[in-house]
Design a protein around this motif. Structure first.
Motif, PDB file in Angstrom:
ATOM      1  N   GLU A 103       0.849  -1.185   0.000  1.00 32.64           N
ATOM      2  CA  GLU A 103       0.000   0.000   0.000  1.00 32.64           C
ATOM      3  C   GLU A 103       0.882   1.231   0.000  1.00 32.64           C
ATOM      4  N   ARG A 104       0.477   2.228  -0.750  1.00 24.70           N
ATOM      5  CA  ARG A 104       1.242   3.467  -0.801  1.00 24.70           C
ATOM      6  C   ARG A 104       0.658   4.461   0.199  1.00 24.70           C
ATOM      7  N   SER A 105       1.531   5.245   0.802  1.00 25.37           N
ATOM      8  CA  SER A 105       1.088   6.199   1.816  1.00 25.37           C
ATOM      9  C   SER A 105       0.493   7.438   1.161  1.00 25.37           C
ATOM     10  N   ILE A 106      -0.164   8.263   1.990  1.00 26.63           N
ATOM     11  CA  ILE A 106      -0.748   9.508   1.506  1.00 26.63           C
ATOM     12  C   ILE A 106       0.366  10.479   1.102  1.00 26.63           C
ATOM     13  N   GLY A 107       1.522  10.368   1.732  1.00 24.59           N
ATOM     14  CA  GLY A 107       2.661  11.207   1.359  1.00 24.59           C
ATOM     15  C   GLY A 107       3.148  10.908  -0.048  1.00 24.59           C
ATOM     16  N   HIS A 108       3.141   9.643  -0.425  1.00 24.20           N
ATOM     17  CA  HIS A 108       3.522   9.244  -1.779  1.00 24.20           C
ATOM     18  C   HIS A 108       2.536   9.816  -2.791  1.00 24.20           C
ATOM     19  N   PHE A 109       1.255   9.756  -2.469  1.00 21.49           N
ATOM     20  CA  PHE A 109       0.226  10.318  -3.345  1.00 21.49           C
ATOM     21  C   PHE A 109       0.410  11.829  -3.490  1.00 21.49           C
ATOM     22  N   ALA A 110       0.657  12.522  -2.381  1.00 23.50           N
ATOM     23  CA  ALA A 110       0.847  13.973  -2.418  1.00 23.50           C
ATOM     24  C   ALA A 110       2.086  14.337  -3.242  1.00 23.50           C
ATOM     25  N   THR A 111       3.149  13.559  -3.124  1.00 21.03           N
ATOM     26  CA  THR A 111       4.353  13.809  -3.907  1.00 21.03           C
ATOM     27  C   THR A 111       4.081  13.650  -5.398  1.00 21.03           C
ATOM     28  N   ASN A 112       3.327  12.629  -5.774  1.00 18.66           N
ATOM     29  CA  ASN A 112       2.978  12.420  -7.181  1.00 18.66           C
ATOM     30  C   ASN A 112       2.123  13.561  -7.719  1.00 18.66           C
ATOM     31  N   VAL A 113       1.167  14.021  -6.934  1.00 23.31           N
ATOM     32  CA  VAL A 113       0.306  15.127  -7.370  1.00 23.31           C
ATOM     33  C   VAL A 113       1.139  16.390  -7.548  1.00 23.31           C
ATOM     34  N   CYS A 114       2.034  16.674  -6.614  1.00 23.68           N
ATOM     35  CA  CYS A 114       2.891  17.858  -6.724  1.00 23.68           C
ATOM     36  C   CYS A 114       3.803  17.761  -7.943  1.00 23.68           C
ATOM     37  N   ALA A 115       4.308  16.577  -8.243  1.00 24.45           N
ATOM     38  CA  ALA A 115       5.166  16.396  -9.423  1.00 24.45           C
ATOM     39  C   ALA A 115       4.385  16.656 -10.704  1.00 24.45           C
ATOM     40  N   ILE A 116       3.158  16.197 -10.767  1.00 21.11           N
ATOM     41  CA  ILE A 116       2.327  16.415 -11.956  1.00 21.11           C
ATOM     42  C   ILE A 116       2.008  17.895 -12.121  1.00 21.11           C
ATOM     43  N   VAL A 117       1.597  18.547 -11.037  1.00 21.75           N
ATOM     44  CA  VAL A 117       1.271  19.978 -11.096  1.00 21.75           C
ATOM     45  C   VAL A 117       2.517  20.782 -11.486  1.00 21.75           C
ATOM     46  N   GLY A 118       3.653  20.458 -10.910  1.00 23.66           N
ATOM     47  CA  GLY A 118       4.887  21.158 -11.241  1.00 23.66           C
ATOM     48  C   GLY A 118       5.286  20.956 -12.692  1.00 23.66           C
ATOM     49  N   GLY A 119       5.130  19.752 -13.207  1.00 29.38           N
ATOM     50  CA  GLY A 119       5.443  19.484 -14.608  1.00 29.38           C
ATOM     51  C   GLY A 119       4.538  20.249 -15.553  1.00 29.38           C
ATOM     52  N   VAL A 120       3.249  20.286 -15.241  1.00 28.93           N
ATOM     53  CA  VAL A 120       2.305  21.051 -16.074  1.00 28.93           C
ATOM     54  C   VAL A 120       2.656  22.532 -16.029  1.00 28.93           C
ATOM     55  N   PHE A 121       2.967  23.044 -14.855  1.00 30.83           N
ATOM     56  CA  PHE A 121       3.329  24.457 -14.697  1.00 30.83           C
ATOM     57  C   PHE A 121       4.601  24.777 -15.484  1.00 30.83           C
ATOM     58  N   THR A 122       5.591  23.893 -15.453  1.00 27.12           N
ATOM     59  CA  THR A 122       6.839  24.107 -16.184  1.00 27.12           C
ATOM     60  C   THR A 122       6.619  24.103 -17.692  1.00 27.12           C
ATOM     61  N   VAL A 123       5.872  23.146 -18.192  1.00 27.72           N
ATOM     62  CA  VAL A 123       5.595  23.084 -19.631  1.00 27.72           C
ATOM     63  C   VAL A 123       4.793  24.306 -20.072  1.00 27.72           C
ATOM     64  N   ALA A 124       3.830  24.738 -19.264  1.00 27.11           N
ATOM     65  CA  ALA A 124       3.056  25.940 -19.594  1.00 27.11           C
ATOM     66  C   ALA A 124       3.959  27.169 -19.609  1.00 27.11           C
ATOM     67  N   GLY A 125       4.909  27.250 -18.689  1.00 28.32           N
ATOM     68  CA  GLY A 125       5.851  28.369 -18.664  1.00 28.32           C
ATOM     69  C   GLY A 125       6.738  28.390 -19.897  1.00 28.32           C
ATOM     70  N   ILE A 126       7.215  27.223 -20.326  1.00 26.92           N
ATOM     71  CA  ILE A 126       8.040  27.140 -21.534  1.00 26.92           C
ATOM     72  C   ILE A 126       7.225  27.556 -22.752  1.00 26.92           C
ATOM     73  N   PHE A 127       6.007  27.074 -22.842  1.00 28.11           N
ATOM     74  CA  PHE A 127       5.129  27.432 -23.964  1.00 28.11           C
ATOM     75  C   PHE A 127       4.856  28.931 -23.970  1.00 28.11           C
ATOM     76  N   ASP A 128       4.583  29.498 -22.805  1.00 28.71           N
ATOM     77  CA  ASP A 128       4.321  30.937 -22.699  1.00 28.71           C
ATOM     78  C   ASP A 128       5.539  31.742 -23.129  1.00 28.71           C
ATOM     79  N   THR A 129       6.728  31.339 -22.709  1.00 29.88           N
ATOM     80  CA  THR A 129       7.949  32.048 -23.077  1.00 29.88           C
ATOM     81  C   THR A 129       8.191  31.984 -24.584  1.00 29.88           C
ATOM     82  N   LEU A 130       8.023  30.812 -25.170  1.00 33.65           N
ATOM     83  CA  LEU A 130       8.201  30.680 -26.616  1.00 33.65           C
ATOM     84  C   LEU A 130       7.187  31.533 -27.372  1.00 33.65           C
ATOM     85  N   LEU A 131       5.955  31.525 -26.940  1.00 33.89           N
ATOM     86  CA  LEU A 131       4.911  32.309 -27.593  1.00 33.89           C
ATOM     87  C   LEU A 131       5.193  33.802 -27.460  1.00 33.89           C
TER      88      LEU A 131
END
Length: 109
Positions: A64-92
């Protein structure tokens, strides 16, 4: 002539409730070749089986995975989306800024 190569790997599954299932994983490779009476080097007709038993066992354990593992995965996904959006915004931004500068200088088009 038919040749079959079988690889067998012993496997153990340990479930969350502690029950253990012993089983095997199999992989099969098949080769087929025509045999003629004229050419002696073409082989002997028949079906041939080669077995390879792995000396290592694969063990899968369910955990079983802990709630901390779930929170880390969610933060990684949000951070990745934010980074890709920032790169796209800068290029645009830089692309539109360069195009606007060409329009001002009269070189566009």
């Amino acid at each position: 002539m038919f040749q079959y190569y079988l690889k067998i790997v012993p496997t153990m599954y340990v479930k969350l409730d502690g029950s253990i299932l012993h089983t095997n994983q199999f992989s099969v490779t098949r080769h087929q070749k025509s045999v003629s009476n004229i050419n002696v080097e073409s082989g002997m007709p028949g079906a041939f089986f080669s077995y390879e038993l792995s000396p290592l066992m694969v063990k899968y354990t369910a955990k079983e995975r802990s709630i901390g593992h779930f929170a880390t995965n969610v933060c990684a996904i949000v951070g990745g989306v934010f980074t890709v959006a920032g790169i796209f915004d800068t290029l645009l931004y830089h692309s539109l800024n360069a195009f606007q500068n060409k329009v001002v200088l009269g070189k566009a088009g």
